[in-house]
Design a protein around this motif. Structure first.
Motif, mmCIF file in Angstrom:
data_model
loop_
_atom_site.group_PDB
_atom_site.id
_atom_site.type_symbol
_atom_site.label_atom_id
_atom_site.label_comp_id
_atom_site.label_asym_id
_atom_site.label_seq_id
_atom_site.Cartn_x
_atom_site.Cartn_y
_atom_site.Cartn_z
ATOM 1 N N GLY A 1 0.780 -1.111 -0.085
ATOM 2 C CA GLY A 1 0.075 -0.037 -0.013
ATOM 3 C C GLY A 1 0.799 1.262 -0.188
ATOM 4 N N PRO A 2 0.346 2.291 0.439
ATOM 5 C CA PRO A 2 0.956 3.525 0.322
ATOM 6 C C PRO A 2 2.436 3.622 1.071
ATOM 7 C CG PRO A 2 -1.382 3.971 0.793
ATOM 8 C CD PRO A 2 -1.160 2.433 0.881
ATOM 9 N N TYR A 3 3.028 4.656 1.176
ATOM 10 C CA TYR A 3 4.386 4.465 1.661
ATOM 11 C C TYR A 3 3.981 4.948 3.360
ATOM 12 C CZ TYR A 3 7.032 4.584 -2.488
ATOM 13 O OH TYR A 3 7.677 4.320 -3.788
ATOM 14 N N LYS A 4 4.788 4.345 4.065
ATOM 15 C CA LYS A 4 4.807 4.462 5.575
ATOM 16 C C LYS A 4 5.621 5.472 6.110
ATOM 17 C CE LYS A 4 2.456 0.653 5.166
ATOM 18 N NZ LYS A 4 0.959 0.639 5.256
ATOM 19 N N ILE A 5 4.972 5.955 7.165
ATOM 20 C CA ILE A 5 6.019 7.327 7.712
ATOM 21 C C ILE A 5 7.180 6.927 8.355
ATOM 22 C CG2 ILE A 5 5.062 6.884 10.242
ATOM 23 C CD1 ILE A 5 4.765 10.085 10.074
ATOM 24 N N SER A 6 7.557 5.465 8.449
ATOM 25 C CA SER A 6 8.786 4.961 8.971
ATOM 26 C C SER A 6 9.856 4.802 7.719
ATOM 27 C CB SER A 6 8.739 3.879 9.716
ATOM 28 O OG SER A 6 7.783 2.748 9.100
ATOM 29 N N ASP A 7 9.177 4.832 6.589
ATOM 30 C CA ASP A 7 10.175 4.946 5.266
ATOM 31 C C ASP A 7 10.883 6.127 4.721
ATOM 32 O OD1 ASP A 7 10.874 4.765 2.709
ATOM 33 O OD2 ASP A 7 9.423 3.208 2.027
ATOM 34 N N MET A 8 12.278 6.066 5.366
ATOM 35 C CA MET A 8 12.997 7.469 5.088
ATOM 36 C C MET A 8 12.798 8.071 3.920
ATOM 37 S SD MET A 8 13.509 7.899 8.246
ATOM 38 C CE MET A 8 12.263 7.084 9.087
ATOM 39 N N ALA A 9 12.986 7.339 2.713
ATOM 40 C CA ALA A 9 13.063 7.837 1.538
ATOM 41 C C ALA A 9 11.520 8.293 0.904
ATOM 42 C CB ALA A 9 13.429 6.609 0.563
ATOM 43 N N HIS A 10 10.843 8.173 1.646
ATOM 44 C CA HIS A 10 9.229 8.591 1.078
ATOM 45 C C HIS A 10 8.518 9.302 2.329
ATOM 46 C CE1 HIS A 10 9.969 6.589 -2.475
ATOM 47 N NE2 HIS A 10 10.594 5.343 -1.904
ATOM 48 N N SER A 11 9.160 9.944 3.288
ATOM 49 C CA SER A 11 8.539 10.578 4.259
ATOM 50 C C SER A 11 9.458 11.786 4.606
ATOM 51 C CB SER A 11 8.463 9.749 5.522
ATOM 52 O OG SER A 11 7.934 10.358 6.546
ATOM 53 N N VAL A 12 8.739 12.923 4.751
ATOM 54 C CA VAL A 12 9.590 14.347 5.009
ATOM 55 C C VAL A 12 9.441 14.834 6.406
ATOM 56 C CG1 VAL A 12 9.134 15.094 2.626
ATOM 57 C CG2 VAL A 12 7.151 15.614 4.447
ATOM 58 N N HIS A 13 8.415 13.974 7.322
ATOM 59 C CA HIS A 13 8.574 14.491 8.713
ATOM 60 C C HIS A 13 9.552 13.437 9.425
ATOM 61 C CE1 HIS A 13 5.210 17.039 7.924
ATOM 62 N NE2 HIS A 13 4.767 16.295 7.221
ATOM 63 N N SER B 1 12.179 8.251 -8.743
ATOM 64 C CA SER B 1 11.253 9.466 -9.093
ATOM 65 C C SER B 1 10.522 10.004 -7.946
ATOM 66 C CB SER B 1 10.423 9.698 -10.287
ATOM 67 O OG SER B 1 9.759 8.532 -10.288
ATOM 68 N N SER B 2 10.017 9.327 -6.973
ATOM 69 C CA SER B 2 9.187 9.366 -5.879
ATOM 70 C C SER B 2 10.051 9.621 -4.500
ATOM 71 C CB SER B 2 8.078 8.310 -5.702
ATOM 72 O OG SER B 2 8.850 7.138 -5.278
ATOM 73 N N ASN B 3 11.255 9.623 -4.521
ATOM 74 C CA ASN B 3 12.220 9.727 -3.465
ATOM 75 C C ASN B 3 12.238 11.028 -2.967
ATOM 76 O OD1 ASN B 3 15.062 10.115 -2.294
ATOM 77 N ND2 ASN B 3 15.074 8.184 -2.349
ATOM 78 N N VAL B 4 12.000 11.424 -1.782
ATOM 79 C CA VAL B 4 11.679 12.775 -1.293
ATOM 80 C C VAL B 4 13.012 13.469 -1.281
ATOM 81 C CG1 VAL B 4 9.718 12.227 -0.279
ATOM 82 C CG2 VAL B 4 11.608 11.995 0.962
ATOM 83 N N GLN B 5 14.115 12.782 -0.876
ATOM 84 C CA GLN B 5 15.384 13.407 -0.847
ATOM 85 C C GLN B 5 15.825 13.663 -2.276
ATOM 86 O OE1 GLN B 5 15.415 10.124 1.096
ATOM 87 N NE2 GLN B 5 14.545 11.782 2.577
ATOM 88 N N GLY B 6 15.642 13.131 -3.230
ATOM 89 C CA GLY B 6 16.038 13.240 -4.515
ATOM 90 C C GLY B 6 15.280 14.414 -4.920
ATOM 91 N N ARG B 7 14.096 14.446 -4.902
ATOM 92 C CA ARG B 7 12.953 15.609 -5.201
ATOM 93 C C ARG B 7 13.328 16.976 -4.663
ATOM 94 N NH1 ARG B 7 7.050 13.286 -4.705
ATOM 95 N NH2 ARG B 7 7.040 12.102 -6.578
ATOM 96 N N TYR B 8 13.994 16.818 -3.256
ATOM 97 C CA TYR B 8 14.234 18.066 -2.739
ATOM 98 C C TYR B 8 15.762 18.464 -3.395
ATOM 99 C CZ TYR B 8 15.934 21.388 0.859
ATOM 100 O OH TYR B 8 16.075 22.549 1.486
ATOM 101 N N SER C 1 9.218 23.314 -1.663
ATOM 102 C CA SER C 1 7.941 23.309 -1.132
ATOM 103 C C SER C 1 7.507 22.026 -0.592
ATOM 104 C CB SER C 1 7.317 24.385 -1.872
ATOM 105 O OG SER C 1 6.851 23.809 -3.110
ATOM 106 N N ASP C 2 7.186 21.078 -1.722
ATOM 107 C CA ASP C 2 6.405 19.862 -1.195
ATOM 108 C C ASP C 2 7.122 18.679 -2.052
ATOM 109 O OD1 ASP C 2 4.455 18.149 -0.486
ATOM 110 O OD2 ASP C 2 2.995 18.760 -2.164
ATOM 111 N N PRO C 3 8.200 18.181 -1.451
ATOM 112 C CA PRO C 3 8.846 17.059 -2.117
ATOM 113 C C PRO C 3 8.116 15.938 -1.834
ATOM 114 C CG PRO C 3 10.042 17.602 -0.205
ATOM 115 C CD PRO C 3 8.997 18.864 -0.513
ATOM 116 N N CYS C 4 7.104 15.864 -0.866
ATOM 117 C CA CYS C 4 6.488 14.676 -0.767
ATOM 118 C C CYS C 4 5.382 14.306 -1.941
ATOM 119 C CB CYS C 4 5.631 14.992 0.459
ATOM 120 S SG CYS C 4 4.861 13.384 1.475
ATOM 121 N N ASN C 5 4.820 15.260 -2.496
ATOM 122 C CA ASN C 5 3.675 15.186 -3.621
ATOM 123 C C ASN C 5 3.868 15.805 -5.035
ATOM 124 O OD1 ASN C 5 1.899 13.355 -2.111
ATOM 125 N ND2 ASN C 5 2.108 15.274 -0.562
#
Length: 444
Positions: free
Chosen positions: A190-202, A277-284, A290-294
């Motif tokens: 399912g959706p990425y978990k908050i404990s997944d560091m490559a897909h969570s910004v908080h 392409s959905s990796n939040v560190q790469g996006r940043y 402003s919104d690397p999460c989405n």
């Protein structure tokens, strides 16, 4: 939790006591504790304390905790170790900052932020080198799930002389709360978990990444992952985009292939779909602040600085194999400003003129070294053409290089990774208004 400077209160208290008893008192700050050990061995031990899959052991940090952690990292980046130690003691009693001597790396000294045992947060481990060779951070976002990256990451950190090392403190599926970032994962379902560091910004992991990039935007970031997909090479590289890749990424691929024994390719030239392409560190890093999460990074903003490396177990389990990747990193990623430039034999002594030297060896197989000299800083392109005048390889594209002698290796491959046919090829150097061409022969 808020940062509080209680020194004024303490000083007033001291003055009051002094008036009553006539005795001097001063505020005492505990010294940074020291530790001497082998970093790779210690990281193996840290991995064993992490919250496991579906344990709910990862505790998402609050907004105040994230804000305070950001200040801690800013203080660490400024190399104010005592200040960072005081902030850690005041705001994060579950953490310790050590002055760490790595007995497995010639007693190199680092500053290491580590969660105390027993681990009850899962917020990660962070290492800052006191002396370093490259403006580089090694990142391990899935040290438990991507088997053996918890051992590989500190080893690559040492072998490359990187400045920073950050490792997640939890299994990527440790907390069932979703991160809110777009995309899904078969790893946790399912959706990425908050404990997944490559897909969570908080997370502390992402905040640390942001602050390192903000501190120096030219910091290279190598993120180590693992895969088991048959459509992917032993090492599959991307910059966080499906098709856009940097010259540095192509050079890394070529260097790995030159070592032999491993397959390697890059996004857009492979059937592998793990392009980050959905990796939040790469996006940043690639401009989505402003919104690397989405928000996906646009192709025009892709930089060479984020390097996402997917690796098979063959690579991750074998130091002799991943050393080929490490050696490639050392060849492609330049040394820091206080070191000698990687591609320059004599960068501090300007050449008397611009010139392209004869490649050596020539004829060659499998690789030849191309050397040129620059009289002054200039934008450089170094390209290979076939006898029909078709450009088949770009070794350097519009890069500003310093004065001196520079050398690049061509491994006889085209931009798409295919080995060229036997025959004559033209090496063309463009440096500002200067242009020179030399012949080179590939012999199978």
């Amino acid at each position: 939790m808020k940062l509080i400077n209680d020194a004024p209160f303490f000083n007033i208290f001291c003055v009051s006591i002094l008036l009553f008893i006539g005795y001097n008192c001063t505020q005492v700050q505990a010294e940074i504790p020291t530790r001497s050990a082998n970093l790779v061995t210690d990281f193996s031990g840290i991995k064993n304390t992490m919250p496991g899959r579906e344990s709910e052991g990862f505790v998402p940090p609050t907004d105040d905790e994230l804000a305070n952690w950001r200040i801690v990292i800013q203080t660490m980046l400024a190399e104010d170790w005592d200040g960072a130690h005081a902030l850690i003691q005041q705001n994060f009693p579950m953490y310790s900052l050590f002055r760490y001597t790595d007995t497995g790396n010639a007693d190199s000294v680092y500053y290491l932020l580590k969660e105390n045992s027993p681990v009850n947060k899962g917020w990660g481990t962070y290492v800052f080198a006191k002396g370093y060779q490259r403006q580089l951070v090694i990142e391990a976002p899935h040290p438990w799930y991507d088997t053996n990256t918890y051992k590989q990451a500190p080893d690559v950190f040492r072998l490359t002389g990187a400045r920073y090392l950050i490792m997640a403190g939890t299994h990527r599926c440790a907390n069932n709360e979703i991160s809110g970032c777009d995309g899904t994962s078969g790893s946790c379902g399912g959706p990425y978990k908050i404990s997944d560091m490559a897909h969570s910004v908080h997370t502390f992991f992402h905040v640390t990444h942001e602050e390192i990039v903000a501190f120096n935007a030219r910091t290279y970031q190598v993120q180590l992952h693992g895969h088991s997909q048959s459509t992917c090479e032993d090492i599959f590289l991307s910059n966080g985009h499906r098709t856009s890749v940097s010259d540095e990424l192509l050079a890394l691929r070529d260097q790995v292939l030159l070592k032999g024994g491993l397959t390697c390719n890059v996004a857009g030239l492979s059937q592998c779909g793990l392009v980050a392409s959905s990796n939040v560190q790469g996006r940043y890093t690639n401009g989505v602040k402003s919104d690397p999460c989405n928000t996906y990074a646009s192709s025009g903003n892709i930089t060479e600085y984020f390097i996402h490396a997917e690796q098979t177990r063959t690579v991750r389990d074998n130091p002799g194999q991943y050393k080929k990747f490490t050696d490639a990193l050392n060849t492609v990623i330049p040394l820091a400003a206080n070191q000698t430039a990687v591609h320059s034999d004599n960068a501090k002594e300007p050449a008397k003129s611009f010139r392209l030297l004869n490649a050596y060896p020539n004829p060659f197989n499998p690789a030849t070294t191309i050397t040129f000299e620059l009289q002054q800083p200039v934008t450089v392109s170094l390209q290979i053409y076939n006898e029909k005048g078709q450009r088949i390889r770009e070794l350097v594209r519009d890069k500003i290089l310093s004065p001196g002698s520079h050398s690049y290796v061509w491994n006889g491959r085209k931009n798409d990774g295919e080995v060229v046919a036997s025959g004559l090829y033209l090496v063309q150097l463009n440096a500002g208004h200067f242009q020179e061409t030399k012949k080179v022969t590939f012999a199978k």
